[in-house]
Design a protein around this motif. Structure first.
Motif, short mmCIF file in Angstrom:
data_model
loop_
_atom_site.label_atom_id
_atom_site.label_comp_id
_atom_site.label_asym_id
_atom_site.label_seq_id
_atom_site.Cartn_x
_atom_site.Cartn_y
_atom_site.Cartn_z
N ILE A 66 -7.08 0.97 -2.83
CA ILE A 66 -7.87 1.81 -3.95
C ILE A 66 -7.90 3.42 -3.53
N ALA A 67 -8.10 3.50 -2.27
CA ALA A 67 -8.43 4.83 -1.81
C ALA A 67 -6.91 5.56 -1.92
N GLN B 228 0.76 -1.37 -0.10
CA GLN B 228 0.04 0.04 0.20
C GLN B 228 0.84 1.40 0.08
N ARG B 229 0.44 2.21 -0.51
CA ARG B 229 1.35 3.56 -0.69
C ARG B 229 1.34 4.30 0.50
N SER B 230 2.58 4.63 1.00
CA SER B 230 2.65 5.36 2.08
C SER B 230 1.90 6.46 2.09
N ARG B 231 1.42 6.94 3.42
CA ARG B 231 0.73 8.49 3.50
C ARG B 231 1.68 9.36 4.18
N LEU B 232 2.76 9.45 4.13
CA LEU B 232 3.88 10.34 5.08
C LEU B 232 4.09 11.57 3.98
N GLU C 85 -11.37 -4.19 3.66
CA GLU C 85 -11.00 -3.34 4.19
C GLU C 85 -9.45 -2.80 3.41
N TRP C 86 -8.75 -4.08 3.10
CA TRP C 86 -7.29 -3.58 2.69
C TRP C 86 -7.31 -3.25 1.27
N PHE C 87 -8.39 -4.02 0.28
CA PHE C 87 -8.24 -3.71 -0.89
C PHE C 87 -8.75 -2.24 -1.24
N VAL C 88 -9.97 -1.98 -0.62
CA VAL C 88 -10.38 -0.46 -0.58
C VAL C 88 -9.56 0.49 -0.30
N GLU D 118 -2.04 16.61 -4.25
CA GLU D 118 -1.28 15.55 -4.29
C GLU D 118 -2.25 14.35 -3.51
N THR D 119 -2.11 13.10 -4.16
CA THR D 119 -3.02 11.96 -3.66
C THR D 119 -2.63 11.61 -2.17
N LEU D 120 -1.61 12.21 -1.65
CA LEU D 120 -1.36 11.75 -0.37
C LEU D 120 -2.54 12.24 0.52
N TYR D 121 -3.12 13.26 0.36
CA TYR D 121 -4.07 13.82 1.28
C TYR D 121 -5.55 13.35 1.14
N GLY D 122 -5.61 12.07 0.35
CA GLY D 122 -6.80 11.66 0.09
C GLY D 122 -7.47 10.96 1.61
#
Length: 757
Positions: free
Chosen positions: A136-137, A26-30, A130-133, A97-101
């Protein structure tokens, strides 16, 4: 369609390409410090945090402040981890940026029963969904403020970002001073060592930039100093001294103002118009035709040197309106169609437990009721507005919006430019309630600005246009049926509802690339019905999705707002049918749901349930879970000349970890008044295609003199935070309805609640 098939198809989990993508981490959110907007002397430490020269901490703020206190709550998360005062956190609008989604808002759309999906021991299907959504989120990065999800979504990434920044600053100091990092401490933004050496964050930021400290841990709960305290809200000073900037406060050099007039029939268009007299009026610049943008009805705007000039002229335009091609809408006919659909269709089964048919066949008796709720408008205090400027191939927008990236996207589409040519400024919102999850008014403002030769223009809707051209909470009906066995116990519960689904319509308007030709089942239609905590052995919960062509949208607490009225009123009916006290009846059904039982018991105790009341008063109770929080409300009600008066409401809430108890209490009070307005007064009627209610005289609010005393009691918890902006709304209507039944012996099954003769 089975739920498993639904989840997999909704996630697109078919084919080798998707499977391979799904195996990626999963993409990092930092994020990286370079994402923070560069300002002279400021140093970005990650995608959320940068440090100013004076040691102030700058937080990238992706969420909109509309009175719910999110700017304070998120700043508190950062201040706690960095050991600074709240006053030393400054907010800066986050970039695109997508980071803030908002990840939690999307994972919350999964239709899992809360008793299955909460806690640490989740079933595999819940964890997988939950992992897959969530993945995607993260990839989509949809930045939205809604679903009471802001604190829940920020809880881990924002505290982690602050903890990472803290560790970097300590490491920079340790390196400069050649001392062990564990000998350093931070006090109000100053790093200190026993030798007397000290430096504030601004003096250490450059050395901390780019560092990737190991073993970064979040503060232990026992060491918190700020979280859990009633810290003052950071937005209040500006709102009281007049410096706060809402959408209607935007003022720019050489600015114009526009008023709008839309076809009175929803979906109508302009047939012909004569604007000569209007354009000849003093202070008027131009008239701009408006096609149906962002799901709106078509119409036109008039631009003038002030809003007053524009509004006078827009009403002076002589216009012949064209009716919609699919015929005029009518709420009485829509109600008949919903009831017919309820009888004719099975609907999608959101939840099954046991064998409902067998229990019904063996029943000694049954209880059945039909409930219904009307269309509702949002009626935000600040009507829809947006300021836009289109100049030199670029677009600049100032908007009170809950969805900045969707606003940017539609501005680019209307202006015919790439999204990176659009600069968006998010102002404070004078109320949202879900209405500002739409972007029709942004599209209209950009279209008007395109006709203004590079000058900025502020488009402001009148209250009348705002009320008659909303995206309304859908009208819904529900058939509820319970079986009672020979021992007098409820043996089964069957609920089937019918009404329009919001999510697919919203996706088609704002995220068309993610919208398909077939509507997937929408959780919001059945939330508050399929996810009840009561331990009935046999349950069947279904919804018939309809499409009535009325523009519908998210309304504060969404499906819970009416479904709680259906379910909790019917639970009260069952208590009366089985001759049991309403609280005791519920508690007996909550043996496997101790969190719910604790909230209900707290509310009942604090309201002194069962104790004598003055003559002519009665209490009603309701319990409901929404947005990760459980709320019970006890309403104390009387009747004067047949008109209900709510004197007091006692709320108990388990919202997980409490960030700021004052904000929770404020939101419960707000929710009670908001929900009480809907329960007692609100409905939208459509006749011959036109909405009949136009402003507050015909769409009234609960006024100060009639507002109840509201008490809020918090259940201590160490769980992750749940929502607080919306969960207080759903229980108030059934609590008041149940109190009215206790007073009169008459059961009301339709909203708004009518006066009693």
């Amino acid at each position: 369609m089975k739920r498993r098939t639904w989840i997999l198809s909704a996630l697109g989990a078919t084919g080798a390409l998707v499977v391979g993508w799904g195996l990626m981490p999963q993409r990092s959110r930092l994020g990286d410090g370079a994402l923070m907007l560069p300002t002279e002397g400021e140093v970005g430490l990650n995608g959320w945090i940068k440090i100013a020269k004076d040691g102030t901490v700058v937080l990238a703020m992706p969420r909109s402040e509309m009175g719910q206190g999110v700017h304070t709550a998120l700043a508190m998360l950062v201040a706690e981890e960095l050991d600074i005062s709240l006053a030393k956190v400054r907010l800066q609008q986050a970039g695109p940026e997508t980071l803030y989604g908002n990840v939690v808002m999307l994972t919350a759309t999964l239709p899992f029963h809360p008793l299955e999906s909460e806690g640490d021991n989740k079933p595999a299907k819940v964890k997988l969904g939950e992992w897959f959504v969530g993945k995607i989120a993260r990839e989509l990065g949809i930045n939205a403020t809604g679903g009471s999800s802001s604190v829940a979504d920020a809880w881990e990434p924002l505290r982690t970002a602050a903890a990472l920044a803290r560790a970097g600053l300590l490491e920079a100091a340790a390196t400069q001073w050649k001392v062990p990092r564990n000998e350093l401490k931070i006090q109000d933004g100053v790093v200190q060592h026993a030798t007397g050496k000290s430096a504030h964050f601004g003096e250490l930021a450059q050395g901390a930039a780019g560092l990737k400290p190991a073993n970064v841990t979040l503060k232990d709960r026992k060491d918190w100093k700020l979280l859990g305290t009633p810290a003052p809200r950071v937005d209040i000073p500006a709102k009281t001294n007049g410096t706060a900037r809402f959408g209607l406060d935007v003022r720019l050099p050489d600015m114009l103002f526009a008023a709008i007039r839309l076809a009175p029939q929803l979906g109508g268009t302009v047939g012909s118009l004569d604007s000569k007299a209007a354009l000849a009026m003093p202070g008027i610049e131009t008239l701009v035709p408006l096609e149906a943008l962002g799901g709106s009805t078509a119409g036109f705007a008039v631009v003038g040197k002030t809003t007053w000039h524009a509004r006078q002229a827009v009403q002076a335009v002589e216009v012949q309106w064209q009716a919609p091609t699919n015929g005029a809408l009518d709420t009485e006919k829509i109600e008949e169609r919903l009831k017919a659909a309820l009888q004719a269709e099975d609907g999608f089964a959101f939840y099954n437990k046991g064998d409902t048919k067998a229990a019904e066949a063996a029943a000694a008796s049954s209880v059945e009721a039909l409930y219904q709720a009307p269309y509702l408008a949002h009626a935000t205090m600040e009507p829809m507005n947006c300021t836009a400027q289109v100049k030199d191939g670029a677009v600049e927008v100032w908007a009170p919006t809950q969805v900045p990236e969707m606003a940017r996207a539609i501005a680019a589409k209307v202006a015919g430019v790439k999204e990176d040519k659009v600069t968006l400024h998010v102002t404070l919102l004078g109320g949202g309630f879900g209405r500002r999850l739409e972007v029709d008014y942004v599209a209209q403002a950009v279209r008007v600005a395109m006709a203004c030769k590079g000058r900025p223009v502020q488009l402001a809707w009148s209250r009348e246009e705002d009320t008659t051209h909303d995206f309304y909470r859908p009208m819904h009906v529900a058939q509820l049926r319970a079986s009672i066995d020979a021992a007098g116990q409820v043996s089964s519960l069957r609920i089937k509802s019918a009404g329009d689904a919001i999510s697919p319509r919203w996706m088609a308007r704002g995220l068309p690339a993610l919208s398909g030709p077939i509507d997937m089942p929408d959780k919001t239609t059945a939330e508050g019905l399929f996810d009840l905590p009561y331990g009935f052995a046999n349950q069947h919960m279904a919804h018939v999705a309809t499409r009535m062509e009325v523009p519908v949208g998210f309304w504060r607490s969404v499906g819970h707002s009416h479904n709680a009225f259906f379910s909790e009123s019917f639970i009260d009916e069952l208590a009366a049918q089985t001759k049991q006290d309403p609280v005791a009846f519920r508690l007996a059904l909550l043996k496997d749901a101790p969190r719910y039982a604790a909230v209900l018991q707290l509310a009942a105790n604090k309201a002194r349930w069962g104790s004598p009341l003055p003559a002519g008063r009665a209490r009603g109770v309701a319990l409901h879970e929404s947005f990760g929080s459980i709320v019970a409300e006890v309403a104390e009600v009387s009747l004067k000349d047949g008109v209900p008066r709510v004197h007091k409401v006692v709320c108990a809430i388990d919202c997980g970890t409490v960030v700021n108890p004052n904000i929770v209490a404020q939101q419960m009070e707000s929710a009670v008044v908001f929900g009480l307005t809907a329960a007692l007064y609100s409905k939208i009627d459509i006749k011959d295609g036109a909405v009949q209610q136009t402003s507050f005289p015909s769409y009234p609010m609960v006024q100060l003199a009639a507002a109840p005393v509201v008490e809020t009691w918090l259940v201590p918890s160490t769980r992750h935070p749940g929502g607080v902006g919306e969960p207080g709304v759903p229980p108030i209507a059934p609590a008041v309805a149940n109190a009215l039944f206790a007073l009169t012996g008459k059961r009301q099954r339709s909203l708004p609640l009518v006066t009693v003769a």
